[in-house]
Design an enzyme around this catalytic site. Structure first.
Site, PDB file in Angstrom:
ATOM      1  N   GLU A   1      10.886  15.241  15.249  1.00 59.10           N
ATOM      2  CA  GLU A   1      11.062  15.217  13.804  1.00 59.10           C
ATOM      3  C   GLU A   1      10.114  16.229  13.161  1.00 59.10           C
ATOM      4  O   GLU A   1       8.915  16.204  13.420  1.00 59.10           O
ATOM      5  CB  GLU A   1      10.752  13.814  13.281  1.00 59.10           C
ATOM      6  CG  GLU A   1      10.972  13.667  11.803  1.00 59.10           C
ATOM      7  CD  GLU A   1      10.635  12.263  11.295  1.00 59.10           C
ATOM      8  OE1 GLU A   1       9.564  11.744  11.649  1.00 59.10           O
ATOM      9  OE2 GLU A   1      11.454  11.707  10.550  1.00 59.10           O
TER      10      GLU A   1
ATOM     11  N   THR B   1       7.001   7.052  13.641  1.00 52.90           N
ATOM     12  CA  THR B   1       7.136   6.253  14.857  1.00 52.90           C
ATOM     13  C   THR B   1       5.759   6.067  15.504  1.00 52.90           C
ATOM     14  O   THR B   1       5.454   5.016  16.051  1.00 52.90           O
ATOM     15  CB  THR B   1       8.136   6.921  15.813  1.00 52.90           C
ATOM     16  OG1 THR B   1       9.427   6.899  15.182  1.00 52.90           O
ATOM     17  CG2 THR B   1       8.245   6.181  17.136  1.00 52.90           C
TER      18      THR B   1
ATOM     19  N   LYS C   1       0.837  -1.201   0.000  1.00 56.39           N
ATOM     20  CA  LYS C   1       0.000   0.000   0.000  1.00 56.39           C
ATOM     21  C   LYS C   1       0.874   1.254   0.000  1.00 56.39           C
ATOM     22  O   LYS C   1       1.571   1.536   0.973  1.00 56.39           O
ATOM     23  CB  LYS C   1      -0.911   0.044   1.230  1.00 56.39           C
ATOM     24  CG  LYS C   1      -1.886   1.222   1.144  1.00 56.39           C
ATOM     25  CD  LYS C   1      -2.501   1.614   2.468  1.00 56.39           C
ATOM     26  CE  LYS C   1      -1.737   2.701   3.177  1.00 56.39           C
ATOM     27  NZ  LYS C   1      -1.790   4.033   2.529  1.00 56.39           N
TER      28      LYS C   1
HETATM   29  P1  NAP Z   1       2.768   7.747   8.378  1.00 55.51           P
HETATM   30  O1  NAP Z   1       1.683   8.685   8.619  1.00 55.51           O
HETATM   31  O2  NAP Z   1       3.230   6.876   9.464  1.00 55.51           O
HETATM   32  O3  NAP Z   1       2.318   6.878   7.137  1.00 55.51           O
HETATM   33  C1  NAP Z   1       3.075   5.833   6.580  1.00 55.51           C
HETATM   34  C2  NAP Z   1       2.146   4.860   5.883  1.00 55.51           C
HETATM   35  O4  NAP Z   1       1.298   4.222   6.844  1.00 55.51           O
HETATM   36  C3  NAP Z   1       1.205   5.509   4.889  1.00 55.51           C
HETATM   37  O5  NAP Z   1       1.012   4.637   3.808  1.00 55.51           O
HETATM   38  C4  NAP Z   1      -0.046   5.670   5.706  1.00 55.51           C
HETATM   39  O6  NAP Z   1      -1.185   5.820   4.931  1.00 55.51           O
HETATM   40  C5  NAP Z   1      -0.061   4.400   6.496  1.00 55.51           C
HETATM   41  N1  NAP Z   1      -0.858   4.443   7.728  1.00 55.51           N
HETATM   42  C6  NAP Z   1      -1.300   5.508   8.438  1.00 55.51           C
HETATM   43  N2  NAP Z   1      -1.987   5.101   9.525  1.00 55.51           N
HETATM   44  C7  NAP Z   1      -1.962   3.745   9.513  1.00 55.51           C
HETATM   45  C8  NAP Z   1      -2.492   2.744  10.381  1.00 55.51           C
HETATM   46  N3  NAP Z   1      -3.154   3.044  11.494  1.00 55.51           N
HETATM   47  N4  NAP Z   1      -2.274   1.452  10.068  1.00 55.51           N
HETATM   48  C9  NAP Z   1      -1.557   1.121   8.972  1.00 55.51           C
HETATM   49  N5  NAP Z   1      -1.058   2.026   8.112  1.00 55.51           N
HETATM   50  C10 NAP Z   1      -1.255   3.324   8.383  1.00 55.51           C
HETATM   51  O7  NAP Z   1       4.051   8.477   7.847  1.00 55.51           O
HETATM   52  P2  NAP Z   1       4.105   9.609   6.766  1.00 55.51           P
HETATM   53  O8  NAP Z   1       3.726  10.868   7.445  1.00 55.51           O
HETATM   54  O9  NAP Z   1       3.386   9.201   5.559  1.00 55.51           O
HETATM   55  O10 NAP Z   1       5.660   9.538   6.431  1.00 55.51           O
HETATM   56  C11 NAP Z   1       6.622  10.230   7.105  1.00 55.51           C
HETATM   57  C12 NAP Z   1       7.309   9.361   8.155  1.00 55.51           C
HETATM   58  O11 NAP Z   1       7.958   8.242   7.556  1.00 55.51           O
HETATM   59  C13 NAP Z   1       8.387  10.108   8.876  1.00 55.51           C
HETATM   60  O12 NAP Z   1       8.320   9.883  10.242  1.00 55.51           O
HETATM   61  C14 NAP Z   1       9.669   9.512   8.297  1.00 55.51           C
HETATM   62  O13 NAP Z   1      10.770   9.635   9.144  1.00 55.51           O
HETATM   63  C15 NAP Z   1       9.279   8.114   8.061  1.00 55.51           C
HETATM   64  N6  NAP Z   1      10.177   7.457   7.093  1.00 55.51           N
HETATM   65  C16 NAP Z   1      11.048   6.528   7.529  1.00 55.51           C
HETATM   66  C17 NAP Z   1      11.914   5.902   6.642  1.00 55.51           C
HETATM   67  C18 NAP Z   1      12.891   4.869   7.118  1.00 55.51           C
HETATM   68  O14 NAP Z   1      13.432   4.145   6.297  1.00 55.51           O
HETATM   69  N7  NAP Z   1      13.160   4.734   8.397  1.00 55.51           N
HETATM   70  C19 NAP Z   1      11.875   6.231   5.290  1.00 55.51           C
HETATM   71  C20 NAP Z   1      10.974   7.200   4.874  1.00 55.51           C
HETATM   72  C21 NAP Z   1      10.121   7.802   5.786  1.00 55.51           C
HETATM   73  P3  NAP Z   1      -1.620   7.290   4.452  1.00 55.51           P
HETATM   74  O15 NAP Z   1      -0.395   8.086   4.159  1.00 55.51           O
HETATM   75  O16 NAP Z   1      -2.364   6.996   3.251  1.00 55.51           O
HETATM   76  O17 NAP Z   1      -2.350   7.890   5.594  1.00 55.51           O
END
Ligand code: NAP
Ligand code: MG
Length: 813
Positions: A396, A245, A193
């Site tokens: 962050e 996180t 997804k």
């Molecule tokens: P996010 O809100 O955690 O979303 C990540 C993914 O999870 C999206 O596809 C999101 O869907 C989905 N999601 C949201 N709520 C969920 C739930 N309750 N159950 C299952 N899936 C769910 O993160 P983001 O804001 O998109 O991305 C930024 C974050 O990613 C930052 O914290 C960044 O540091 C981290 N990141 C980490 C890495 C690494 O390798 N460590 C790499 C890139 C990014 P939707 O977006 O469609 O809501």
């Protein structure tokens, strides 16, 4: 016409836009509306809901994608399940050809993928063209190689099964590649997804797969967080997640106790450390790349600048001058440095953080540059003068905002760098190789770049320490997220988790009334034996339990054969403190040579063997097993100690063959303090099979021995005492297993938790670990033959005892 001479004088960049024609044609071909990609077909159920994906640089509507319900998500998982049988049996050499074909076709569609990525996400075409898409292809080539080699190089492993993969919006294609390539290389099938803000390149990628892969191997479903949650609860064998996180914590709890394997790549607040002797101009370019790459929406962004005080003013001056030359604008313009923020909501979050920073006392600097009038653009931003504890320094931001701190001594630099709950990456700048590598070894992060930043390659693992998650993507280390040992079935624990929010009595404990004395006489003697209750073993000393309670140890006939201390929270806290101190003291256990640790393990083996008969007798007494079986257990335990004495200096890491000119080394570092809860089977062997790999690899441990048969463990501290094991390296707390486990797993200073108790306990350990995202390894009550070398020792144990840090050091000019 302006003359060439005039152009040379002003040196203005003309617009150099990349054409969108091919992307628009592709979107039109799909009527700008996409279903789900299941079984190599586009599924569009009647009455389905859709949501729009926009270009954040100009708000143009690009296409609509589907928001599925649980039913559609389950259908995608079922398709992957159906495909798993034949895909997992397809020879690795054949799977390698499929991956190779994907890599080739990514390259053939390079431009289309890059332009669409920039349109959907807002990132500069320079980056999507030169970084995201080439790295995507590289990942498939790299793992095509591991598919080819799996049968010989990973012959003790099998695929995990059906994998659910969830990725964020900041590197839609790259994150997809990091997830899909190793998964299908190892014979898994999957449902992925993408994020709701950026689903389109995943769908273009799906179309590439459609022409190559058998149906059902790769399935792609769009949707928001609810789709993600539905995928996690579906019948999958593993969840691989990259994102915040906060959501990582939800997933840890949601999958707790289910036997679903989990890897989490989470957020960060990575330090960028500049020592006084660094090439300051080079370091300024490094900062630009660290924090303004992809508008700062990078998990490993060097968002905390830490500069040595005596060069700080000069450095900040140079940095501000450089910021005045940043070009922010149309992502499709080949000459711009920064594109658009992905979405209005993210823009607002970033802006709110900048305001918070100012209210926390920061001095705000933004260059005097022009932003386009329309679109979600944000200036590169620098906040100076903040306190290290300020929220803006700790949290962050995930945008183009840099905070800056200063330090005086190298020790202070490392302390500041580690003053975070995250541990994803770090960048260290110094022309003194000793200083730089010393800092690199002391900073707690999964990736450390020396005099460089944001280097990535398929051949090197990427992933976090601490609350940045666990698991690695890339490199050989990345394979272990997608395999399990060949002998091990998918755990299907016999325990149903309580409904969310239910209060549980698990781990609550009322000390038992100690048994009334009955004087014991040695065989043939009329003198009573000296009353002796084994103590706990904390910090190298035998100590009485804090609560002064004991509990009875029964033999198989139900008779009291002895008593052990009934430990409580305080005992666990003391033990953790002792383990922590032994880890940090100089030289800490981790800092000793492998040679020294191996000598100590050999010494333990020798001293155990000297008391062989006594341990055999004890096992017979406690378990009622035959003498022969007890003898076999003790012999196997001595053998096991030899195994880990061997491994103590043979698991340090590897040189990675990345595309960097220089050296990339993967170092297997210890986890730190490991809490270990032992199985009831094999009271001695189970204890040592877990203790030995942990301490061989430099961890210090808090051991909770079998509650049923604790006396082999308490006898064992006498062996430890005579074997030169420094105090605090091994701590033993006896008592109510689950009560002690609860305190241990909730302790902030425990870095990893191994649990071989009940299925219920496995659930609670995984659930509670989410509080500070500690890594866990639980048994779910799955049978394991501790006597066998295949199941009772080896790579699985060493893998759990370590975390990989990749250090990148460029050489030459
Ligand atoms: P996010 O809100 O955690 O979303 C990540 C993914 O999870 C999206 O596809 C999101 O869907 C989905 N999601 C949201 N709520 C969920 C739930 N309750 N159950 C299952 N899936 C769910 O993160 P983001 O804001 O998109 O991305 C930024 C974050 O990613 C930052 O914290 C960044 O540091 C981290 N990141 C980490 C890495 C690494 O390798 N460590 C790499 C890139 C990014 P939707 O977006 O469609 O809501
Ligand atoms: Mg989100």
């Amino acid at each position: 016409m302006s003359t060439l001479l005039e152009l040379f004088k002003t040196m203005e960049y003309g617009p150099a836009p990349e054409s969108t024609a091919a992307v628009n044609a592709w979107l039109d071909e799909h009527n700008r509306k996409f279903g789900l990609f299941i079984n190599n077909e586009w599924i569009t159920p009647k009455g389905a809901k859709y949501f729009a994906s926009h270009n954040p640089a100009n708000d143009e509507l690009l296409a609509e994608t589907m928001q599925p319900g649980q039913k559609e998500v389950n259908a995608a998982v079922a398709a992957a399940r159906a495909a798993f049988g034949s895909w997992s049996k397809t020879p690795g050499a054949v799977r390698a050809r499929y991956l190779y074909a994907i890599a080739r076709n990514v390259q053939k569609h390079h431009r289309l993928l890059a332009v669409l990525e920039s349109m959907d996400n807002g990132k500069p075409i320079r980056e999507s063209r030169d970084i995201d898409v080439p790295l995507l292809a590289r990942h498939f080539y790299y793992y095509a190689g591991w598919a080819q080699l799996m049968e010989t190089e990973l012959r003790d492993y099998q695929p995990v099964g059906v994998v659910g993969q969830i990725i964020p919006w900041n590197f839609p294609l790259l994150m997809l590649g990091w997830k899909i390539a190793p998964a299908i290389a190892m014979g898994n099938t999957l449902v992925l997804k993408p994020a709701e803000f950026t689903p389109l390149t995943a769908l273009l990628f799906a179309e590439i797969c459609q022409g190559i892969l058998p149906p059902g191997v790769v399935n792609i479903i769009t949707g928001d967080g609810r789709t993600g949650a539905a995928l996690v609860s579906a019948d999958v064998d593993k969840i691989a997640f990259t994102g915040s996180t906060e959501v990582g914590r939800i997933l840890r709890r949601q999958t707790a106790g289910s036997g679903k394997k989990l890897s989490l790549e989470l957020g960060g607040k990575s330090p960028f450390v500049v020592f006084e002797d660094a090439d300051l101009d080079g370091a300024v370019e490094g900062v630009v790349d660290a924090i303004w790459f992809n508008q700062g929406q990078v998990c490993c962004a060097g968002s905390r600048l830490i500069v040595q005080e005596n060069v700080a003013q000069k450095f900040i001056h140079k940095l501000k001058a450089r910021m005045e030359h940043m070009r922010v604008g149309d992502p499709l313009d080949k000459a711009i440095d920064m594109g658009a923020i992905v979405d209005q909501s993210q823009w607002d979050t970033v802006d709110q953080w900048v305001k918070t920073g100012v209210s926390e006392g920061a001095e705000l600097f933004q260059p005097d540059i022009k932003l386009p009038e329309k679109g979600l653009f944000y200036k590169p931003t620098l906040l100076t003068g903040l306190d290290p504890a300020a929220a803006t320094v700790q949290e962050e931001i995930f945008g183009p905002v840099l905070v800056s701190l200063t330090f005086r001594t190298p020790a202070e630099a490392v302390e500041l760098a580690n003053n975070t709950r995250y541990g994803l990456a770090a960048s260290v700048w110094s022309d003194n190789v000793n200083l730089a590598l010393d800092a690199a070894s002391k900073i707690k992060a999964g990736t450390v770049w020396v005099n460089c930043t944001n280097q990535f390659d398929g051949a090197s693992g990427f992933g976090g320490y601490r609350e940045s998650g666990f698991g690695r993507e890339g490199g050989k280390e990345g394979l272990f997220e997608y395999v399990r040992p060949k002998w091990m079935e998918r755990p299907r624990p016999d325990f149903t988790p309580p409904a969310e929010g239910t209060k549980s009595a698990w781990g609550e404990h009322i000390p038992a009334r100690p048994p009334m004395p009955s004087i014991q006489r040695s065989n043939g003697s009329d003198k009573p034996q000296v009353d002796r209750t084994p103590k706990m073993y904390i910090g190298g000393k035998q100590v009485r339990p804090d609560g002064n309670y004991t509990m009875a140890v029964l033999n198989p006939k139900g008779e009291v054969m002895g008593q052990v201390g009934d430990g409580n929270r305080k005992d666990i806290r003391d033990a953790v403190e002792a383990a922590h101190a032994a880890h940090l003291s100089k030289p800490g256990w981790a800092m000793r040579h492998g040679y020294n640790r191996s000598q100590i393990l050999y010494f333990i083996a020798e001293n155990l063997d000297a008391r062989n008969a006594e341990f055999v007798e004890r096992i017979v007494e406690m378990t009622g097993r035959t003498k022969k079986s007890a003898q076999a257990e003790v012999d196997a335990t001595v053998e096991r100690l030899f195994t880990y004495a061997a491994w103590a200096d043979k698991y340090g890491g590897e040189v990675q063959e990345t595309t960097l000119r220089g050296i990339t080394v993967a170092v297997n570092e210890p986890m730190g303090v490991v809490g270990i809860v032992c199985p009831d089977e094999y009271p001695l062997l189970g204890f040592v099979s877990l203790m030995a790999p942990a301490i061989a690899r430099g961890n210090t441990v808090v051991m909770i021995p079998s509650q049923k048969h604790p006396l082999s463990a308490t006898d064992f501290y006498q062996v430890l005492d005579t074997s030169d094991v420094p105090g605090g390296v091994v701590n033993i707390v006896t008592g109510d297993r689950d009560h002690l486990t609860k305190t241990l797993v909730q302790h902030e200073d425990v870095d990893s938790m191994w649990y071989f108790g009940s299925a219920e306990g496995s659930y609670y350990v995984e659930y509670e670990s989410a509080a500070n995202m500690k890594r866990t390894w639980v048994g779910y009550r799955l049978p394991r033959d501790w006597m066998s070398r295949e199941q009772g020792e080896g790579h699985e144990f060493l893998h759990e005892a370590t975390q990989v840090k990749n250090i990148w050091v460029p050489t030459g000019e």
